[in-house]
Design a protein around this motif. Structure first.
Motif, PDB file in Angstrom:
ATOM      1  N   ARG A   1       0.886  -1.162   0.000  1.00 45.56           N
ATOM      2  CA  ARG A   1       0.000   0.000   0.000  1.00 45.56           C
ATOM      3  C   ARG A   1       0.919   1.206   0.000  1.00 45.56           C
ATOM      4  O   ARG A   1       1.805   1.309   0.838  1.00 45.56           O
TER       5      ARG A   1
ATOM      6  N   GLU B   1       4.813   6.792   2.805  1.00 47.94           N
ATOM      7  CA  GLU B   1       4.591   5.407   2.375  1.00 47.94           C
ATOM      8  C   GLU B   1       4.973   5.233   0.907  1.00 47.94           C
ATOM      9  O   GLU B   1       4.121   5.253   0.029  1.00 47.94           O
TER      10      GLU B   1
ATOM     11  N   THR C   1      -5.241   7.612  19.904  1.00 49.71           N
ATOM     12  CA  THR C   1      -5.380   7.042  18.558  1.00 49.71           C
ATOM     13  C   THR C   1      -4.705   5.678  18.453  1.00 49.71           C
ATOM     14  O   THR C   1      -4.446   5.172  17.362  1.00 49.71           O
TER      15      THR C   1
ATOM     16  N   GLU D   1      -5.719   3.170  12.330  1.00 49.77           N
ATOM     17  CA  GLU D   1      -4.871   3.268  11.137  1.00 49.77           C
ATOM     18  C   GLU D   1      -4.882   4.695  10.599  1.00 49.77           C
ATOM     19  O   GLU D   1      -5.942   5.314  10.529  1.00 49.77           O
TER      20      GLU D   1
END
Lengths: 486, 95
Positions: free
Chosen positions: A73, A97, B46, B50
């Motif tokens: 991802r 990412e 949190t 995600e």
């Protein structure tokens, strides 16, 4: 004090897609200005980016090629800065990412030793346009053809220690991307551009010194020179008790120096945040597996195979795997003639030598592998000597036909007829009484050297066509026989 | 957490916003209020959540690598303030 140079490289690799990373504009090089800049590339209001599948595929192939972690991802981010060749006011890039994570990359140095260089990450991003500062009545001209061209930014760890290592790394990277077919690797057209991060530290130290970044160096030679200059510049500062300033510098090839870019600009804060116009990219395992299975044999594996299967030295194998076309050429010759070592020698010495002299790429060699193999077969079956073979090669290069035709038409066949050779040997012995006497008076060690004279004479008499092995045998016997008779 | 007027001037410059010095105190107060709200948000636990990069629960579709755009330079340049030799002209950006 002795200093250790610490270098990390960021390479911007242009990916060989037909269209741009986020639009359907062409990426062809050299078009008229702004004829390949669509509404998306111009940042017209309301335009949205759509990601090019091929750019993703190429990035993943690179990651697989260096055994890196592939981001199952990955996320695109906006990198914000203002410059007129960036119409959106941000570059779409990847930050937290990236598509390719940590990997390793092996380089081979000239002495044959290898070093493993860490790759921190590689991420996809779009290129900016081009600013032309030449005379437009005090204005700057903007060409946005390049805006949106897909780039893979490959970031190395600070694992390189010298200009030589940096160049070896870049060459290996260049070779890898050409094997993978993910970039044309054309450095003159900017397909591979390099930022150099360089700092010095006292030899043996573990902490990094303050670095300077040298932007946009676009040839192997300039990378080497920029590093050499910058290393000395920083060493001078440190030797005289000064401090290196963290800054961005430019390499000026004409003056062979690096100098700071405008420093009045406030240090940029790119304010990265996730690009809301693009969704996260999620890669299927099966798709990655498919790409992995389709990867070609890459240089390190090919080099190892050439060493084990053909008995070549690591150095020779390294030269031959430099490009896929060269490796394929060598293998075709080796298979065809049946002697890999001689094939390797001929490809490296005669063929590459001639190609370099005429500045030709292996794919444009006038001598195809089948012809070179045919020539080598004639050396192996003693039809011609190695020396004559070079003449035949020259003739093949000029397009005079294959080896057998040239040997035939030029009457170059090696004389292996023992009757003919014996006559030549007898004639030479008869014409050289002084040398014969000298030979006979000498001890065995000296005789080995003196026999060279007779061999030379026979070769001369035969215009190089006498079989050297047979000549040697005959001479040793005849000169020896006579001695016993005397 | 509070923001100084130096910091505010720097942010304004990065964003290419001209802020007059007499506006600074008021702006500083308002930004401080916003930062205060962010500070409150940051106290939320949190753990195990995600990070969200897009509110849509979907993946990025990919397009085939095909050139679909032609040359529309004359249309685009007809609305540009200044062009020459096919280039867009902008105020000089280097000395």
């Amino acid at each position: 004090m002795s200093w250790e140079t610490v270098i990390g490289l960021e390479v911007h690799l242009q990916l060989a897609t037909q269209s741009k990373i986020f639009s359907g504009s062409s990426t062809r090089f050299g078009a008229e200005p702004n004829t390949q800049a669509s509404a998306v590339d111009l940042a017209m209001p309301g335009m949205l980016p759509v990601l090019n599948e091929q750019a993703v595929r190429f990035a993943v192939m690179f990651g697989l090629g260096i055994d890196a972690e592939i981001g199952r991802r990955s996320v695109f981010d906006r990198k914000n800065y203002f410059y007129p060749d960036l119409p959106k006011g941000y570059q779409i890039s990847q930050f937290a990412e990236p598509i390719v994570g940590r990997g390793e990359f092996e380089i081979t140095l000239e002495d044959g030793s290898t070093r493993s260089i860490g790759i921190t990450r590689a991420h996809l991003e779009e290129d900016a346009g081009k600013s032309l500062h030449e005379d437009f009545h005090g204005q700057t001209g903007i060409d946005l053809n390049r805006a949106g061209t897909p780039l893979l930014e490959i970031v190395s760890e600070p694992d390189l220690r010298s200009a030589t290592e940096a160049v070896a790394y870049l060459k290996a990277l260049h070779s890898l991307v050409l094997y993978l077919g993910i970039s044309d690797g054309n450095m003159a057209e900017g397909s591979m551009r390099c930022d150099i991060n360089l700092s010095l530290r006292p030899a043996g130290s573990d902490t990094l010194g303050t670095r300077a970044e040298i932007k946009n160096v676009n040839s192997f030679r300039f990378v080497e020179k920029a590093i050499q200059f910058e290393t000395l510049r920083q060493a001078d500062i440190l030797e005289s008790g000064g401090r290196v300033v963290q800054e961005t510098r430019l390499y000026d090839a004409e003056r062979d120096e690096t100098r700071p870019m405008r420093s009045k600009e406030v240090a940029n804060d790119y304010r990265y945040f996730p690009e809301p116009d693009l969704l996260p990219v999620v890669l299927e395992e099966s798709w990655i597996a498919q790409l992995r299975s389709e990867l070609p044999e890459l240089p390190p594996a090919k080099r190892a195979r050439f060493v084990s299967d053909y008995g070549l030295s690591t150095y020779d194998a390294g030269v031959l795997v430099d490009s896929r076309a060269l490796a394929d050429y060598f293998e075709a010759v080796a298979r065809d003639c049946g002697d890999a070592k001689i094939a390797a020698n001929w490809v490296q010495v005669e063929l590459l030598g001639q190609l370099n002299r005429e500045d030709l790429d292996i794919t444009r060699s006038p001598v195809p592998p089948t012809q070179l193999a045919g020539l080598i077969r004639r050396i192996l079956d003693d039809s011609i000597s190695g020396k004559i073979a070079k003449q035949v090669f020259e003739a093949m290069w000029q397009g005079e036909g294959d080896a057998d035709q040239i040997i035939e038409s030029r009457g170059l066949k090696q004389v292996s007829d023992s009757g003919k050779l014996e006559a030549m040997v007898d004639a030479v012995i008869k014409d050289s009484p002084d040398q014969v006497a000298q030979y006979r008076a000498a001890d065995a060690g000296k005789q080995k050297k003196l026999i060279g004279y007779f061999v030379g004479q026979v070769m001369k008499a035969s215009r190089g066509q006498a079989n050297p092995g047979m000549v040697n045998q005959l001479l040793a016997r005849k000169l020896g026989d006579n001695q016993q008779d005397a | 957490m509070s923001i100084g007027s130096d910091e505010l001037s720097r942010i304004a410059e990065l964003a290419r916003l001209r802020v007059d010095s007499d506006e600074l105190p008021a702006l500083t107060r308002r930004l401080d209020d916003i930062l205060g709200m962010v500070e409150t948000l940051q106290t939320v636990d949190t753990e195990g959540v995600e990070p969200l990069s897009n509110p849509l629960d979907a993946h990025q579709p990919l397009r085939a690598d095909v050139v679909t755009e032609g040359n529309r330079r004359s249309e685009f340049q007809s609305i540009a303030p200044a062009v020459e030799n096919g280039l867009y002209l902008v105020p000089k950006v280097i000395e």
